[in-house]
Motif scaffolding. Structure first.
Motif, PDB file in Angstrom:
ATOM      1  N   SER A 233       0.831  -1.196   0.000  1.00  0.00           N
ATOM      2  CA  SER A 233       0.000   0.000   0.000  1.00  0.00           C
ATOM      3  C   SER A 233       0.869   1.251   0.000  1.00  0.00           C
ATOM      4  N   SER A 234       0.327   2.312  -0.572  1.00  0.00           N
ATOM      5  CA  SER A 234       1.025   3.600  -0.557  1.00  0.00           C
ATOM      6  C   SER A 234       0.846   4.339   0.761  1.00  0.00           C
ATOM      7  N   ASN A 235      -0.031   3.810   1.613  1.00  0.00           N
ATOM      8  CA  ASN A 235      -0.269   4.443   2.915  1.00  0.00           C
ATOM      9  C   ASN A 235       0.886   4.087   3.852  1.00  0.00           C
ATOM     10  N   PRO A 236       1.686   5.088   4.314  1.00  0.00           N
ATOM     11  CA  PRO A 236       2.867   4.773   5.137  1.00  0.00           C
ATOM     12  C   PRO A 236       2.529   4.116   6.461  1.00  0.00           C
ATOM     13  N   GLN A 237       1.287   4.211   6.900  1.00  0.00           N
ATOM     14  CA  GLN A 237       0.907   3.572   8.156  1.00  0.00           C
ATOM     15  C   GLN A 237       0.647   2.073   8.001  1.00  0.00           C
ATOM     16  N   PHE A 238       0.585   1.594   6.722  1.00  0.00           N
ATOM     17  CA  PHE A 238       0.241   0.196   6.491  1.00  0.00           C
ATOM     18  C   PHE A 238       1.163  -0.484   5.481  1.00  0.00           C
ATOM     19  N   ASN A 239       2.296   0.103   5.123  1.00  0.00           N
ATOM     20  CA  ASN A 239       3.109  -0.497   4.060  1.00  0.00           C
ATOM     21  C   ASN A 239       4.400  -1.142   4.565  1.00  0.00           C
TER      22      ASN A 239
ATOM     23  N   PRO B 236      -3.055   0.931  12.374  1.00  0.00           N
ATOM     24  CA  PRO B 236      -1.834   1.594  11.872  1.00  0.00           C
ATOM     25  C   PRO B 236      -0.617   1.196  12.682  1.00  0.00           C
TER      26      PRO B 236
ATOM     27  N   TRP C 190      -0.201  -4.751   7.788  1.00  0.00           N
ATOM     28  CA  TRP C 190       0.313  -4.514   6.428  1.00  0.00           C
ATOM     29  C   TRP C 190      -0.815  -4.701   5.426  1.00  0.00           C
TER      30      TRP C 190
ATOM     31  N   ASN D 190      -3.992  -1.483  -3.632  1.00  0.00           N
ATOM     32  CA  ASN D 190      -5.394  -1.686  -3.986  1.00  0.00           C
ATOM     33  C   ASN D 190      -5.530  -2.404  -5.329  1.00  0.00           C
TER      34      ASN D 190
ATOM     35  N   GLN E 119      -9.302  -4.334   8.924  1.00  0.00           N
ATOM     36  CA  GLN E 119      -9.502  -2.941   8.564  1.00  0.00           C
ATOM     37  C   GLN E 119     -10.633  -2.853   7.544  1.00  0.00           C
TER      38      GLN E 119
ATOM     39  N   TYR F  49     -10.662  -4.186   3.661  1.00  0.00           N
ATOM     40  CA  TYR F  49      -9.449  -4.945   3.377  1.00  0.00           C
ATOM     41  C   TYR F  49      -9.557  -6.314   4.046  1.00  0.00           C
TER      42      TYR F  49
END
Length: 1427
Positions: free
Chosen positions: A253-259, A273, A277, A281, A307, A310
């Motif tokens: 993911s591009s989300n830094p809290q989940f990558n 968060p 991981w 998308n 989440q 997901y």
């Protein structure tokens, strides 16, 4: 029991304090108007100060315990005292009632057995029923939500060591678990857990928990959180630590809290968060794990993410390097049936399923794995947990590979003897490297002397295991000739016989050899088995070059069955518990507050009532080796929000992984773990958590490993986040009994007298100290107490906007309302006394660089400032030992001791860098600033509550006088030398350049056989460019001037005062309207040989004369004061010539007379100072009604007992303040110093507003009428002149000329108006000065002329009066003096070139009304002199 000497000392303190506070009733304290004096500081030799109050007469019984109240500002007051022999050990509050307990039978005449309540609103005590605990109480917990008071201690009724008081029904009862017995049978603390939904009991008691074949949480491993997706078998497999592996999740993911894929290896928190991981998308994903080493794995553990939008639904696992898609077996969480899958294994999307375990058909040796996610729900797949499960357990010979597994309390471990080194070899698995340890030794070495190696693999759960040892092949390592045989001994656990095998290491390729097969039953959650390898008794082979080699690789435990528990296998072990038997615990018990179960904790506690934290007591019991005694105890507990439990007490752990740990230990992830450096080297009494900081109190000095250089004396801080110990300064000099948090400060109570800063310098703290969390330093605790304090805790909840108050208990020897190391700030309060603000910074006790040991016995000097100076008026009269040889028949009396820390002098100075006033203080003290220790001189910032050193060389000795002149030159006097200079008792410091001035002033010289002592530094407005230095010395530079000398600050030259004097000067004051007369006091002989212990010097004619008949003065004078410059109203104090008694006398212009009741012989007066009042007293011929004489020092009188400061109204002494030293003895006040050089004693009594308005209207109307009349007369005269002379068109009228404006008239109207309404005297200026001002105005236009455009002013004198009545609305503007102006006329304001003033009235063109903001003095000045 205390020794006889200590008991005697404490009783003497009681007697002293009783005398200290025994006095008659006074209606109220006089209201001194400190505001008129500017900022005010009070200095002396004291650690505590109290206002003199007649509310109660207090004495402290050293055999009883006292209960004290502490306000948010730290002010202490006494609440009550127990019976003799009583003690108080705990307390807490429910709503508006405070409960306290200990061992006592009464509190302040209220009968109460060991526990009582106190209601602050009414100040009353009450007993709690009649059937309370029948023994001492050590701990309380207030359950506010249920209105219950939990009590723990050493008693048998109403419960065994635990009881409950119900505040609603007012009744006692036993807890539903009945209580505890065994060991000492006492509860020492009751503490809520981090969620405050259960209580944690600690102490010295035993518990017994029923045991059966059912494991905790339905798993064989209580450390692992339960999940229906796991089995007892899979839960027993220790996860392989993957911290050093290469792990990729693609695409992420591009989300830094989940990558970050690494966050799911062992998530630190719930799904969310930072703990989850997500893939990109719309895509499936591949998770690849490569460890590059050989791993024996049995499966994978996967936890889905929940989440929103997901989740993973299908996946497969491929092993590396063989690229085989593994067949997995798992339990269907919905049906409980065993299932298998290969290509598309389902992962549950049920949020109640924390994780699922997928097991291979057999253990697989691999170097990595690849998880292919092929199905998902929502936008993309994701995972919350990913773990590779081992075959059971494991340990490597390489320590770096034994990292801690997820859910494991500690990693596997190894130990060895002999010298071992690493060797590497390429394996037959691509991309992997095998590392082993080898040790060579001589052939023929006995097995007992040969190298040995021991593996200690962590085993998480009971089961049937095969233990294999891996023998690295000699071909890859090319060491076959060196190899021999070894003996391997396996210790499966307590009660099971060891297995011994002899195996050969002469193998060509890697070989796995079985060394044990059978049950392994961990006795605790941190259990480890041991596998030892030694040289065989009959080693095979002949070695190579006379050397053998042993090789250590890995050991692997393969779980074959989980159908083994401690209950089912214990019968064969002998020492382990049998089925349906019990597990013993020590010193800890958890009880949920919501529990309705009824059990008997004095017997066997059923398994159904066992909580996860009850493993603490079982592990403690095992770690203690079952060796408990009455002295072994757990005294304190605290739970961190992360779940970690910290336990402190008096214990030594001797078994298991925490063997060797003392007095403090943690319980984390299901097992005991050691804190750094093996704990602490002394018992722990109290714990308190503040965020990630665990504060620890007790009787220790360091860690067990002595890693903190002895700086953990009695108190320490453990930082949870960094897992490290931190020092609190350098601790205290005794033991700590209790800790509490209030207003972001840690309160420390115990039996100590000093706290130590980081440089190990001591600061007085008699049983109570305060640690500031934010600054990380010891700070002033507010009040001061000397004693052995046993408890500190928060009182009832404060009112809105108020700070938390506290309750303190213990054996009190002495107490003061305010604690301060030698300095407090004073301001106007009310009828109850002034507002006292203790010095926020702490001064130290020890002085490392004091050169003269006698300096602590010296007294404060006298320093005074004239009104022309920029800085403060300092006036300090003191007693000093005579230092020079004179012809006087008497000498200055010896001074009472002033033990460090003592502040002996002070002056205020406006620090240009901070734009607010600071206090420059001197005395007998030291302090730490910027990691360096300084002494004797400091800058105290009352705003920042900080103390700092002056830059440059340090003073060696004691400072007794400080003075700042108008050029920002700091004069420092005393008995000292300055490193690297010739300064002797007197030094000059340039505050603007921040350096010592060593060239402008020649040093003072002593008489033969004596030393220089400077006691007074002052200046006179009559001699504004001169500074008067007084004390004991023979000459200044080359100028002979004994005892007193004048230094010209303009010429930097010394000069004598007239013909000079002989003797010693202790105090200086001034008389006359312009301070043209100097009054010196001490032991003085005039040049004509006559004794004049009070003498006057006339600056105008440079002559000395005695004040009155010297024979009327009974002895040397230690303090002198002139009443508002009146040379016919002088007070003097000292001691008689034979030193037998003290005296205070008054000069009325004709003769000296005794005043007031005679003070007792042990009185020593340091300072006399006239202070203004807000109220008035009865007028008399000695002291006017609007002022009083403040007498300070160490004073004793039969009417009020002992005091440090009294007020004299002309007829009687009124006790004002008392002080005490750090040891609890009577202290002394040296001086009161203030920032305004001059102030008025006249009280401003304003008329009612309506009357002022009417007067203003009348004055305005009169002024308008007068101006109109003058205008008419002016017009008539002008017309008459026009008739007599021809009009000249080139001649302009000068409208600004003072000859043509009525400004002079307005000036006098303004002055008269001020005199009428304000009650002040403002006389007309001299004609010569008025003319000079007019001429200057005519020749040099004023850029700030009164055009009314640049600022707002009152338009009438009455408006100015209203502005005076409301200072906040007074309009003024700044201006600077262009020239110096002596201002000697009445009502004039003196100026020095460059001085900044405030212009209050500039409506007159010639004379403006201005104020000096530094001194507060107001007056008129020539307008042309300002710009």
């Amino acid at each position: 029991m205390p020794s006889q000497s200590s008991t005697s000392s404490r009783w003497s303190s009681t007697i002293v304090l009783a005398a200290f506070l025994a006095h008659p009733v006074f209606a109220s304290l006089p209201m001194v108007d400190f505001t008129r004096m500017g900022q005010v500081g009070l200095a002396g030799a004291f650690a505590g100060l109290s206002l003199f109050s007649n509310s109660t007469t207090l004495s402290f019984d050293p055999s009883a315990s006292s209960l004290l109240s502490r306000t948010g500002e730290g002010v202490l007051t006494t609440i009550g005292t127990t019976n003799s022999g009583g003690s108080i050990s705990s307390g807490c509050a429910i709503n508006d009632i405070f409960y306290f307990a200990g061992s006592f039978s009464s509190i302040s005449n209220t009968s109460a057995s060991n526990v009582a309540s106190y209601t602050p609103s009414s100040g009353t005590f009450a007993a709690l029923g009649s059937n309370g605990p029948n023994g001492p109480i050590y701990s309380l917990y207030c359950d506010v939500s249920n209105s219950q008071l939990w009590v723990g201690g050493h008693f048998t009724s109403p419960g065994s060591s635990v009881a409950i008081w119900d505040t609603k029904s007012n009744s006692w009862s036993a807890p539903s678990f009945k209580g505890f017995t065994g060991a000492a049978g006492e509860v020492l603390s009751i503490t809520p857990n981090s969620s405050e939904n259960s209580l944690l009991f600690t102490g010295s008691f035993l518990t017994s928990f029923a045991e059966n074949a059912t494991a905790l949480n339905n798993t064989n491993n209580p450390n692992i959180p339960y999940s229906p997706g796991a089995t007892p078998f899979s839960s027993s497999l220790v996860p392989v630590p993957l911290g050093g592996a290469e792990i990729l999740g693609q695409p992420s993911s591009s989300n830094p809290q989940f990558n970050n894929i690494l966050n799911i290896l062992c998530p630190s928190g719930p799904d969310g968060p930072g703990n989850t991981w997500l893939a990109a998308n719309g895509n499936g994903a591949v998770v690849t794990v490569r460890d590059f080493s050989s791993i024996d794995a049995y499966g994978v553990r996967l936890g889905n993410t929940f989440q929103s939008g997901y989740g993973t639904t299908a996946f497969s696992v491929t092993s590396i390097p063989d690229n085989t898609v593994q067949t997995l077996s798992y339990v269907n969480p919905s049906t409980g049936q065993n299932m298998t899958c290969t290509d598309s294994c389902p992962l549950s999307t049920d949020s109640s399923i924390l994780y699922q375990d997928f097991i291979f058909t057999a253990p697989v040796t691999l170097t990595g794995m690849q998880i292919t996610i092929s199905g998902w729900t929502g936008a993309a797949p994701g995972l919350h947990m990913l773990q590779l499960l081992s075959s059971g357990a494991f340990a490597s010979a390489i320590s770096s590979e034994n990292t801690q597994s997820c859910f494991a309390p500690n990693p596997s471990n190894t130990t060895s003897t002999g010298q071992w080194s690493t060797e590497n070899a390429v394996t037959n698995i691509p991309g992997t490297l095998q590392t082993v340890l080898v040790s060579t030794f001589a052939v023929g070495t006995p097995p007992s002397e040969a190298p040995s190696f021991t593996w200690q693999p962590y085993v998480s759960a009971s089961g049937q295991y095969d233990v294999n040892i891996v023998i690295p092949g000699c071909t890859d390592f090319e060491d076959c000739a060196l190899r021999t045989s070894v003996q391997v001994t396996v210790f499966p656990g307590e009660g099971t016989q060891p297995w011994v095998s002899t195996i050969s290491q002469q193998v060509q390729s890697d070989t796995t050899t079985l060394v044990y097969s059978g049950p392994i039953v961990p006795s605790s959650t941190n259990f480890v088995i041991t596998i030892s390898m030694t040289l065989a008794n009959n080693p095979e082979g002949s070695g190579q070059n006379g050397q053998y080699e042993l090789v250590a690789g890995n050991v692997a435990l393969v779980l074959t069955s989980a159908n083994v528990s401690s209950a089912t296998t214990s019968e064969s072990s002998g020492s382990n518990p049998t089925a349906n038997s019990s597990q013993r615990g020590f010193g800890f018990f958890e009880w949920p507050l919501s529990s309705s179960a009824s059990i008997d904790a004095t017997g066997t506690i059923p398994n159904t009532s066992k909580t996860s934290l009850d493993m603490v007591s079982i592990d403690l019991y095992n770690a203690l080796g079952a060796a408990t005694s009455n002295t072994t105890s757990v005294t304190a507990v605290a739970q961190h929000p992360s779940g970690t439990v910290y336990l402190g007490g008096n214990f030594q752990l001797i078994s298991g992984s925490t063997s060797g740990i003392s007095n403090i230990v943690a319980f984390k992830s299901g097992s005991l773990i050691a804190l750094p450096n093996s704990g602490l080297n002394g018992p722990v009494t109290s714990l308190m958590l503040y965020g990630d900081e665990l504060y620890v109190g007790g009787s220790f000095t360091d860690t067990n490993a002595a890693s903190m250089q002895g700086k953990l004396k009695g108190v320490a801080m453990y930082e949870v986040s960094s897992n490290s110990w931190k020092a609190m300064g350098a601790g205290v000099d005794g033991t700590v009994a209790s800790l509490a948090l209030a207003n972001e400060q840690i309160q420390v109570a115990g039996n100590f007298t000093e706290v130590f800063n980081s440089s190990a310098a001591g600061v007085s703290a008699g049983g109570l100290a305060t640690w500031d969390v934010h600054s990380g330093s010891w700070v002033n605790s507010g009040g001061f107490v000397v004693g052995n304090m046993t408890f500190v805790g928060n009182s009832t909840l404060p009112a809105q906007g108020q700070e938390q108050t506290q309750i303190i208990a213990g054996i009190v020897q002495s107490m003061a309302e305010y604690g301060a190391s030698g300095l407090v700030m004073l301001s106007n309060g009310g009828s109850s006394g002034p507002l006292v603000t203790p010095m926020g910074a702490q001064l130290d006790i020890s002085i490392t660089n004091a050169s003269a040991p006698a300096t602590t016995a010296k007294r404060q000097l006298h320093s005074r400032r004239g009104p022309s100076a920029w800085m403060s008026h300092l006036k300090i009269g003191t007693l000093f030992t005579r230092q020079t040889t004179t012809t006087s028949s008497s000498t200055l009396p010896p001074a009472p001791p002033a033990p460090a820390p003592a502040v002996l002098a002070g002056a205020f100075w406006t620090n240009v860098s901070t734009s607010h006033e600071v206090a420059i203080i001197g005395g007998n003290f030291s302090f730490s600033s910027s990691s360096t220790t300084s002494s004797a001189l400091a800058i105290y910032d009352p705003v920042a509550s900080s103390v700092s050193a002056l830059a440059g060389a340090q003073i060696n000795g004691v400072v007794r006088a400080v003075y700042v002149d108008q050029g920002q030159q700091l004069f420092v006097g005393g008995e000292f030398n300055l490193t690297g200079t010739t300064a002797n008792g007197l030094a000059l410091y340039d505050l603007s350049s921040q350096q010592w001035d060593t060239s402008s002033m020649q040093p003072l010289q002593p008489s033969a056989g004596s030393s220089v002592v400077v006691r007074s530094i002052t200046s006179s407005t009559y001699k504004s460019d001169g500074v008067v230095i007084a004390g004991s010395f023979a000459q200044a530079g080359s100028v002979s001037c004994q005892g007193i000398c004048l230094f010209d600050t303009t010429l930097n030259q010394w000069s004598p005062l007239g013909n000079g004097i002989q003797g010693d000067v202790s105090s200086v004051s001034y008389a006359g309207n312009n301070q043209e007369i100097l009054i010196a006091a001490g032991s003085i002989i005039l040049s004509n040989g006559s004794a004049a212990n009070v003498a006057q010097y006339d600056f105008a004619n440079a002559t000395w004369a005695a004040v009155g008949d010297g024979g009327e003065i009974p002895g040397p004078v230690t303090a002198v004061e002139v009443n508002n410059g009146n040379s016919s109203s002088i007070f003097a104090a000292g001691r008689t010539a034979d030193g037998s008694s003290s005296f205070m006398i008054f000069w009325n212009g004709i003769s000296w007379n005794n005043v007031g009741a005679p003070l007792q012989s042990n009185t020593n007066i340091s300072q006399l100072l006239m202070v203004p009042l807000l109220n008035t007293h009865s007028a008399n011929s000695i002291v006017e009604s609007d002022r009083m004489l403040m007498v300070s020092g160490a004073l004793s009188d039969s009417s009020f007992g002992s005091a440090s400061s009294v007020l004299f109204d002309g007829s009687s002494f009124i006790p004002y303040m008392t002080t005490m030293t750090a040891q609890g003895a009577l202290g002394s006040i040296s001086s009161l110093f203030y920032s305004f050089a001059n102030f008025s004693f006249n009280q401003q009594n304003f008329l009612a507003t309506g009357i002022v308005i009417l007067i203003s209207i009348a004055i305005a109307a009169g002024v308008v009428f007068l101006l109109a009349l003058i205008g008419i007369l002016w017009t008539l005269l002008s017309r008459r002149d026009d008739k007599l002379s021809k009009y000249n068109v080139n001649e302009d009228e000068d409208d600004d000329s003072v000859q043509h404006r009525p400004s002079s008239l307005l000036e006098h109207i303004n002055a008269a108006t001020r005199t009428t309404i304000l009650g002040a005297t403002l006389n007309n200026v001299s004609t010569e000065k008025e003319e000079a001002a007019k001429e200057a105005t005519a020749t040099e236009p004023d850029p700030f002329g009164p055009d009314g455009s640049n600022y707002l002013r009152a338009e009438t004198p009455s408006d100015a009066v209203v502005g005076t009545m409301a200072a906040e609305q007074e309009f003024s503007r700044p201006a600077h003096a262009r020239f110096s102006y002596d201002g000697t006329g009445k009502g004039e304001l003196p100026l020095t070139a460059g001085l900044e003033v405030e212009v209050l009235d500039d409506q007159d063109a010639a004379w403006w009304y201005a104020r000096n903001p530094q001194t507060g003095q107001e007056g008129v000045v020539p307008a042309a002199y300002l710009y």
